[in-house]
Design a protein around this motif. Structure first.
Motif, PDB file in Angstrom:
ATOM      1  N   LYS A 299      21.537 -32.469  -0.002  1.00  0.00           N
ATOM      2  CA  LYS A 299      20.685 -31.204  -0.025  1.00  0.00           C
ATOM      3  C   LYS A 299      20.388 -30.382   1.175  1.00  0.00           C
ATOM      4  O   LYS A 299      20.319 -29.141   0.894  1.00  0.00           O
ATOM      5  CB  LYS A 299      19.428 -31.693  -0.736  1.00  0.00           C
ATOM      6  N   GLU A 300      20.001 -30.930   2.207  1.00  0.00           N
ATOM      7  CA  GLU A 300      19.634 -30.284   3.669  1.00  0.00           C
ATOM      8  C   GLU A 300      21.098 -29.410   4.064  1.00  0.00           C
ATOM      9  O   GLU A 300      20.931 -28.336   4.441  1.00  0.00           O
ATOM     10  CB  GLU A 300      19.309 -31.390   4.477  1.00  0.00           C
ATOM     11  N   ARG A 301      22.248 -29.934   3.974  1.00  0.00           N
ATOM     12  CA  ARG A 301      23.632 -29.480   4.072  1.00  0.00           C
ATOM     13  C   ARG A 301      23.698 -28.119   3.310  1.00  0.00           C
ATOM     14  O   ARG A 301      23.923 -26.998   3.752  1.00  0.00           O
ATOM     15  CB  ARG A 301      24.666 -30.479   3.814  1.00  0.00           C
ATOM     16  N   ALA A 302      23.626 -28.341   2.263  1.00  0.00           N
ATOM     17  CA  ALA A 302      23.768 -27.118   1.156  1.00  0.00           C
ATOM     18  C   ALA A 302      22.778 -26.002   1.503  1.00  0.00           C
ATOM     19  O   ALA A 302      22.985 -24.586   1.403  1.00  0.00           O
ATOM     20  CB  ALA A 302      23.494 -27.706  -0.303  1.00  0.00           C
ATOM     21  N   LYS A 303      21.391 -26.570   1.716  1.00  0.00           N
ATOM     22  CA  LYS A 303      20.414 -25.592   1.995  1.00  0.00           C
ATOM     23  C   LYS A 303      20.696 -24.870   3.375  1.00  0.00           C
ATOM     24  O   LYS A 303      20.703 -23.473   3.693  1.00  0.00           O
ATOM     25  CB  LYS A 303      18.882 -26.125   2.167  1.00  0.00           C
ATOM     26  N   HIS A 304      21.297 -25.555   4.235  1.00  0.00           N
ATOM     27  CA  HIS A 304      21.487 -24.778   5.618  1.00  0.00           C
ATOM     28  C   HIS A 304      22.765 -23.918   5.469  1.00  0.00           C
ATOM     29  O   HIS A 304      22.797 -22.770   6.024  1.00  0.00           O
ATOM     30  CB  HIS A 304      22.135 -25.922   6.630  1.00  0.00           C
TER      31      HIS A 304
ATOM     32  N   LEU B 119      23.595 -22.301   2.797  1.00  0.00           N
ATOM     33  CA  LEU B 119      23.188 -21.162   2.168  1.00  0.00           C
ATOM     34  C   LEU B 119      22.471 -20.215   3.174  1.00  0.00           C
ATOM     35  O   LEU B 119      22.613 -18.700   3.149  1.00  0.00           O
ATOM     36  CB  LEU B 119      22.584 -21.256   1.083  1.00  0.00           C
ATOM     37  N   ALA B 120      21.815 -20.786   4.123  1.00  0.00           N
ATOM     38  CA  ALA B 120      21.095 -19.854   4.847  1.00  0.00           C
ATOM     39  C   ALA B 120      21.844 -19.388   6.010  1.00  0.00           C
ATOM     40  O   ALA B 120      21.620 -18.363   6.452  1.00  0.00           O
ATOM     41  CB  ALA B 120      19.776 -20.843   5.761  1.00  0.00           C
TER      42      ALA B 120
ATOM     43  N   LYS C 121      23.486 -16.226   4.303  1.00  0.00           N
ATOM     44  CA  LYS C 121      22.683 -15.336   4.120  1.00  0.00           C
ATOM     45  C   LYS C 121      22.646 -14.348   5.713  1.00  0.00           C
ATOM     46  O   LYS C 121      22.391 -13.161   5.784  1.00  0.00           O
ATOM     47  CB  LYS C 121      21.416 -15.756   3.805  1.00  0.00           C
TER      48      LYS C 121
END
Length: 255
Positions: free
Chosen positions: A4-9, A11-12, A15
């Protein structure tokens, strides 16, 4: 770092890289406007410079990331990861996405005005000469058709990374080389006129061709090969570099 943290990173990072990639796409448009009247031979020569350059950068980054963060450092494994990673990413960015985009925009199809620009046999000869000069909608796979240039470029990048593994290459340079390679490929297939609508379509193609593959190279690959005890401190603190700082969490003290 959890999934989850990898996916969030990721996406960030996507962007955060978007504004910089927009600027790169604008430079690509300028590149195409400057060289729009060049022959297909000249466009091919430009592509033969920028595409191998992109392959070298991708191979260096991918192989370096694998060697620095993987427990398996054998040369054969570094070579395989660096070669397929660089050839795959550069081919997607410089060839496949631009080719699909040029087909959708009809850049390789002569306009009605061009078909009737001249009369008689001279018209027929001019059009076929123009089609022969350009690739006419045929996909050009560099690692196959110019294997003697592209494949050695990948091997060179891997060799440099194996002996001098570094990942802090200027990100601006990577984006620029990738954009110019994609622009050169579009010019190789360009037969139709460059109108305002075509320019907008080319802008979208160049943005996607640079944004997704380069972020895969600079972000996804590093996150696949980082050690389990490494945490990424922040999303892309410096967009001018390929890699981002990683820290080892401090070990917990026993009471």
């Amino acid at each position: 770092m959890s999934v989850k943290e990898r996916a969030k990173h990721i996406l960030a990072e996507l962007k955060g890289h978007a504004p910089f990639t927009l600027f790169g796409a604008l430079l690509g448009i300028l590149f195409m406007l400057v060289f729009k009247n060049t022959s297909g031979v000249t466009s091919h020569r430009l592509f033969s410079v920028f595409h191998p350059g992109h392959v070298i950068l991708s191979a260096m980054v991918t192989a370096s990331m694998f060697k620095l963060h993987s427990t398996k450092k054998r040369f054969v494994l570094v070579l395989l990861v660096g070669y397929f990673g660089s050839i795959g990413i550069a081919t997607l960015s410089d060839i496949i996405i631009p080719h699909i985009g040029s087909e959708l925009l009809g850049l390789s199809v002569p306009t009605h005005a061009q078909l009737h620009e001249h009369e008689g046999d001279s018209e027929h000869a001019d059009i076929h000469s123009n089609e022969d000069e350009h690739h006419g909608g045929k996909i050009h796979l560099g690692f196959i058709e110019e294997w003697y240039i592209v494949n050695p470029a990948a091997f060179l990048g891997v060799l440099i990374a194996y002996f001098l593994p570094r990942t802090k290459f200027p990100h601006a340079g990577h984006v620029l080389v990738s954009t110019w390679a994609s622009s050169s490929y579009l010019l190789m297939n360009l037969v139709s006129e460059i109108t305002v609508g075509v320019i907008f379509g080319i802008f979208v193609i160049l943005f996607l061709a640079t944004w997704l593959p380069c972020c895969i190279s600079d972000i996804v690959f590093p996150l696949l090969f980082v050690k389990s005890d490494i945490e990424v401190t922040a999303p892309c603190p410096v967009h001018g570099k390929h890699s981002h700082p990683h820290t080892h969490p401090a070990p917990e003290k026993d009471n």
